[in-house]
Motif scaffolding. Sequence first.
Motif, short mmCIF file in Angstrom:
data_model
loop_
_atom_site.label_atom_id
_atom_site.label_comp_id
_atom_site.label_asym_id
_atom_site.label_seq_id
_atom_site.Cartn_x
_atom_site.Cartn_y
_atom_site.Cartn_z
N UNK A 159 1.07 -1.19 -0.20
CA UNK A 159 0.08 0.04 0.04
C UNK A 159 0.84 1.34 -0.02
N UNK A 160 0.29 2.37 -0.56
CA UNK A 160 1.05 3.58 -0.32
C UNK A 160 0.85 4.50 0.80
N UNK A 161 -0.65 4.39 1.40
CA UNK A 161 -0.85 5.16 2.37
C UNK A 161 -1.73 4.50 3.33
N UNK A 162 -1.85 5.02 4.57
CA UNK A 162 -2.54 4.48 5.83
C UNK A 162 -2.84 5.56 6.68
N UNK A 163 -4.33 5.84 6.88
CA UNK A 163 -4.77 6.66 7.93
C UNK A 163 -5.14 6.18 9.25
N UNK A 164 -4.97 6.85 10.36
CA UNK A 164 -5.22 6.35 11.62
C UNK A 164 -6.06 7.32 12.43
N UNK A 165 -7.30 6.89 12.87
CA UNK A 165 -8.29 7.69 13.43
C UNK A 165 -8.30 7.50 15.07
N UNK A 166 -8.11 8.68 15.84
CA UNK A 166 -8.31 8.58 17.09
C UNK A 166 -8.94 9.89 17.95
N UNK A 167 -9.26 9.65 19.03
CA UNK A 167 -10.00 10.83 19.81
C UNK A 167 -9.72 10.51 21.20
N UNK A 191 -5.07 11.26 12.54
CA UNK A 191 -6.06 12.10 12.52
C UNK A 191 -7.02 12.39 13.69
N UNK A 192 -7.40 13.48 13.89
CA UNK A 192 -8.52 13.41 15.21
C UNK A 192 -9.79 13.24 14.29
N UNK A 193 -10.41 12.01 14.97
CA UNK A 193 -11.79 11.50 14.35
C UNK A 193 -12.74 12.42 14.47
N UNK A 194 -12.76 13.37 15.40
CA UNK A 194 -13.76 14.35 15.28
C UNK A 194 -13.91 15.18 14.06
N UNK A 195 -12.68 15.41 13.61
CA UNK A 195 -12.31 16.11 12.40
C UNK A 195 -12.74 15.49 11.00
N UNK A 196 -12.96 13.87 11.09
CA UNK A 196 -13.27 13.41 9.77
C UNK A 196 -14.11 14.03 8.84
N UNK A 197 -15.15 14.62 9.02
CA UNK A 197 -16.18 15.26 8.27
C UNK A 197 -15.55 16.48 7.67
N UNK A 198 -14.65 17.09 8.23
CA UNK A 198 -14.03 18.31 7.94
C UNK A 198 -12.80 18.18 6.78
N UNK A 199 -12.92 17.01 5.81
CA UNK A 199 -11.84 17.05 4.92
C UNK A 199 -11.36 15.51 4.76
N UNK A 200 -11.15 14.78 5.86
CA UNK A 200 -10.54 13.44 5.57
C UNK A 200 -11.28 12.37 5.01
N UNK A 201 -12.62 12.69 5.13
CA UNK A 201 -13.79 11.73 4.54
C UNK A 201 -13.68 11.64 3.22
N UNK A 202 -13.15 12.78 2.46
CA UNK A 202 -13.05 12.53 1.10
C UNK A 202 -12.16 11.58 0.37
#
Length: 698
Positions: free
Chosen positions: A552-560, A585-596
């Motif tokens: 894989x080329x990328x990996x995202x990690x969500x936590x809060x 990434x801060x999971x609370x910010x998921x809808x503010x960009x990372x969800x794309x």
Amino acid sequence: MCGIFAYLNYNVSRERSYILQVLFHGLRRLEYRGYDSAGIAIDSSSSSPALPAADPEAPQSSASAPLCLHPQPHVFRQEGNIESLVKSVYQEVAPDLDLQESFNIHAGIAHTRWATHGEPAPRNSHPQTSGAGDEFLVVHNGVITNYEVLKETLIRHGFTFESETDTEVIPKLAKYVFDRTTEGEGEVTVTFSQVVLEVMRHLEGAYALIFKSRHYPNELVACKRGSPLLLGVKELTEDGKSVSAFDAFPSANENPKELFLSSDANAIVEHTRKVLDIEDGEIVHLKDGGVSILKFDKDNGELGGVLSRPASVQRALSVLDMEVEQINKGNYEHYMQKEIHEQPQSLKTTMRGRLIRGGSCKAKTVLLGGLKDHLKTIRRSRRILFIGCGTSYNAALAARPILEELSGIPVTMEIASDLLDRRGPIYREDTAVFVSQSGETADTLLALEYALENGALCVGITNTVGSAIARRTHCGVHINAGCEIGVASTKAYTSQIVVMAMLALAIGSDTISSQERREAIIDGLIELPNKIREVLKLDQKMKKLAQELMAEQSLLVFGRGYNYATALEGALKVKEVALMHSEGMLAGEMKHGPLALVDENLPIVVIATRDACFSKQQSVIQQLHARRGRLIVMCSEGDATVVCPGDNCRAIEVPLVEDCLQPVVNIVPLQLLAYHLTVLRGFNVDQPRNLAKSVTTQ
């Protein structure tokens, strides 16, 4: 960061092959500090007649004097790792060297480089030289911030430069000082240490330096400002065996001895445990079997054209709290692997003697000896600032919630470099906590100086006794994680979190309302090493996951919450050693960009262990699943069926502990994942590309 090492044998016969072996092995112990090039300098002969300073056709500074010199040393410099240097010396040069030639006295210097000024190449490797004839040689760890001004000045005085390094100005400046002070003299009247003192007067920045010179055969001079440097002393009997009961500081006498200088204790401990932590502004002069220490005073310069002669400083040797076994890999393939698996023991050591379990009528509490006299001041603070870089910053972020909860004091987080760039306000009523594994991180040290200037109470949390942060802060805590050689910090990170949790317990220990909560945390701390042992059983499972992700080329990690720091640190580990793009990434910010970014191909780790944020993380998982996200969910034991919504989801179950300690448990699987990804992708896990341990340069 670079590694510097020197070895001087006095009144004990050592063959050239042995001297080379000691220098090369010292560099191997320091290779984690820099591995893009390396070099050494040794004497050419023990009995050759004196030679003229240099070829008369070669360019000289205008102040050169026709003094006789010790034979020109052999200088070897090579691009690549230590073994590249070893190969070039033994295969290309050794046939012309007498490896059996013995030296009763010999001073050799060595260096392993992590490039900051100039690409990795022999011309940019150390030792750097004063020019033709190699009259002065220098190995350097750190950065000279005013090198461009010095270079321009030296060029005007007839010097030519071959490298792009900031270091090259140092030996050339030493030659300039020496030539100017001995002009017209028939013999050398200025001491080696006086030359170095005058050089220091013109240097700005952070550095540890070791000087070798043909004008001063069999002598070494070392000095430092802001970078680590140790002196090791090994007293010997006449037959060359070590004297175990040696306590006195070495003075000039005929007793056989070996002296070592190093930027790290790792390179010294296998030779001797008797050491001196050289302090900032000290000059250590090794001559005639003795060690003299001078204190640099910038205001006490030349008097009537004669260099100053400061008085010697008296210092005592200390004993290294380290064993040789700590710096060996044992049965592990890599240091990072070893250090991940050492975490149960490192956490136990970190807590030893600090957790007071209480009795039938006594409360459980903690005792941090380095802070007990300052707790009242901390409790009265207007705010607590945590200041660090990289992994140390993440560790402080993980501990922030429990510190705010138990202390009731606002806690702010500062990346050291950003604080300095902004010149952020710090007040006398603040407590500033400086977190650094090495205790020598450049930006953190500069932020410490800034906080001291502003009158804040400064607390240090480091893994290195005698480090710059440990010495300069008002108080602090040694995390006791043990020697960490892998560039990617693992056991130091978890021990830092535990120390800061204990700090929160100590600050809040005067609050009756939180006593039950504090005792629950102490119980959790006591059980933590066993919980980590359980997590380490996931090793093969994480290896299997790494096999699936290695292409894989990328990996995202969500936590809060507590585990926002876990997301940052887990992604950092994958990024720095596996060389794979990863973002925490801060999971609370998921809808503010990372969800794309979410689709069926991008692997996403979601940390959803049971704490106050558990239900919110369940919602995040559902939203990612609705967009066909490729999910890897870290959850508490028994929760796999609860958190995984479908077949396109993999669960990693970890033991449940007290919420503020969960980041210590949760990071271990991600450390294992990063390790296995790196090995499977064919990269050097202990020496990641473009990174080095303990960054002491900006």
